[in-house]
Design a protein around this motif. Structure first.
Motif, mmCIF file in Angstrom:
data_model
loop_
_atom_site.group_PDB
_atom_site.id
_atom_site.type_symbol
_atom_site.label_atom_id
_atom_site.label_comp_id
_atom_site.label_asym_id
_atom_site.label_seq_id
_atom_site.Cartn_x
_atom_site.Cartn_y
_atom_site.Cartn_z
ATOM 1 N N UNK A 19 58.780 25.613 10.735
ATOM 2 C CA UNK A 19 59.590 26.193 9.660
ATOM 3 C C UNK A 19 61.054 26.360 10.068
ATOM 4 N N UNK A 20 61.941 25.981 9.194
ATOM 5 C CA UNK A 20 63.361 26.268 9.368
ATOM 6 C C UNK A 20 63.668 27.622 8.746
ATOM 7 N N UNK A 21 64.881 28.119 8.969
ATOM 8 C CA UNK A 21 65.273 29.378 8.332
ATOM 9 C C UNK A 21 65.199 29.258 6.810
ATOM 10 N N UNK A 22 65.578 28.106 6.290
ATOM 11 C CA UNK A 22 65.511 27.896 4.845
ATOM 12 C C UNK A 22 64.062 27.943 4.357
ATOM 13 N N UNK A 23 63.140 27.377 5.142
ATOM 14 C CA UNK A 23 61.723 27.423 4.778
ATOM 15 C C UNK A 23 61.225 28.863 4.716
#
Length: 276
Positions: free
Chosen positions: A99-103
């Motif tokens: 997961x990215x921060x956006x996710x």
């Protein structure tokens, strides 16, 4: 204070500012007749620069501080961090996270999900929890399954010698801290894992750092217990803030120690400026 071992552990990603000066002076004061160590936290190789490290040494010497040699650098400690990460993996407490921060922000935008903040910002909602480490891709982070880890060790407490002096315990780190990142993409470790491993390796008996890290400390104690490492005392000092009450950051070049030095400010005046 005889025999006490403390440490100042800056990252060479920018100039030291007044907040660093206050923290360093507090470290050396707390050491008393013991030992104050300097450690260079340079795991972020993309942002760390040799010139900033040299500036750290220069500024600290100018403030009248000295330390034992050689200086520990996190960039040389990869094997120790890998060993600790493998140990936690053997306990069944780690999982890969893509997961990215956006996710994470998107996952928490659902109406049924609440947003809670921990030491690293938004508490991870557990999207990847349950995946096996063997599934990890080369660009994925490794997280600690906090609920499972705390079920293994129970409540985590530490002795605070700072403004909130006394014994502090946490019994629900999954809710207040969440699944900490233990190894970040390209780093091989994270602040939370590295600081625990390094403090033990250097025999630190009192960790001196800012009050912004107070909420992370019980999680660090949990990692110490999982890894069979000693738990030091902790001293969380106040933060130096600007006129608007905002904590100083390295981008605050106007507050850089080197700038004050160039303007003819003395070390004694710096001490006065930070209320030391």
């Amino acid at each position: 204070m005889a025999g006490r071992v403390t440490r100042f552990a800056p990252s060479p990603t920018g100039p030291l500012h007044l907040g660093h000066a206050f923290s360093a002076l507090t470290v050396w004061q707390r050491a008393g007749s013991g030992t104050a160590l300097l450690r260079i936290e340079d795991i972020d190789r993309g942002r760390c620069r040799p010139e900033w490290e040299a500036q750290i040494f220069d500024d600290l010497h100018w403030l009248g501080l000295d330390w034992p040699r050689p200086v520990m650098r996190q960039s040389t400690r990869g094997a120790a961090y890998r060993d600790a990460l493998e140990r936690l993996g053997e306990l069944g407490l780690t999982y890969p996270c893509r997961c990215s921060r956006a996710d994470i922000r998107a996952a928490l935008s659902a109406p049924q999900e609440g947003v809670s903040l921990g030491p690293d910002g938004i508490i991870y909602p557990g999207t990847c929890r349950g995946r096996r480490v063997e599934e990890a891709g080369p660009d994925e982070a490794i997280r600690l399954d906090m609920a499972r880890a705390q079920a293994m060790v129970g409540r985590c407490g530490f002795h605070e010698t700072g403004p909130l002096e006394g014994w502090h315990e946490a019994d629900d780190l999954a809710a207040t801290v969440g699944d900490l990142v233990l190894a970040r993409r390209g780093f091989g470790t994270s602040y939370h894992l590295a600081v625990v491993v390094d403090d033990a390796a250097q025999g630190v008996t009192e960790v001196v750092r800012g009050e912004d890290l107070f909420e992370a400390t019980a999680a660090h104690v949990l990692l110490q217990r999982l890894l069979g490492l000693p738990t030091p005392d902790y001293h969380h000092h106040r933060l130096i803030r600007d006129e608007a009450g905002k904590r100083l950051a390295k981008r605050e070049d106007s507050r850089a120690i080197a700038k004050y030095r160039a303007e003819g400010i003395t070390p004694r005046e710096i001490r006065a400026m930070v209320g030391f």
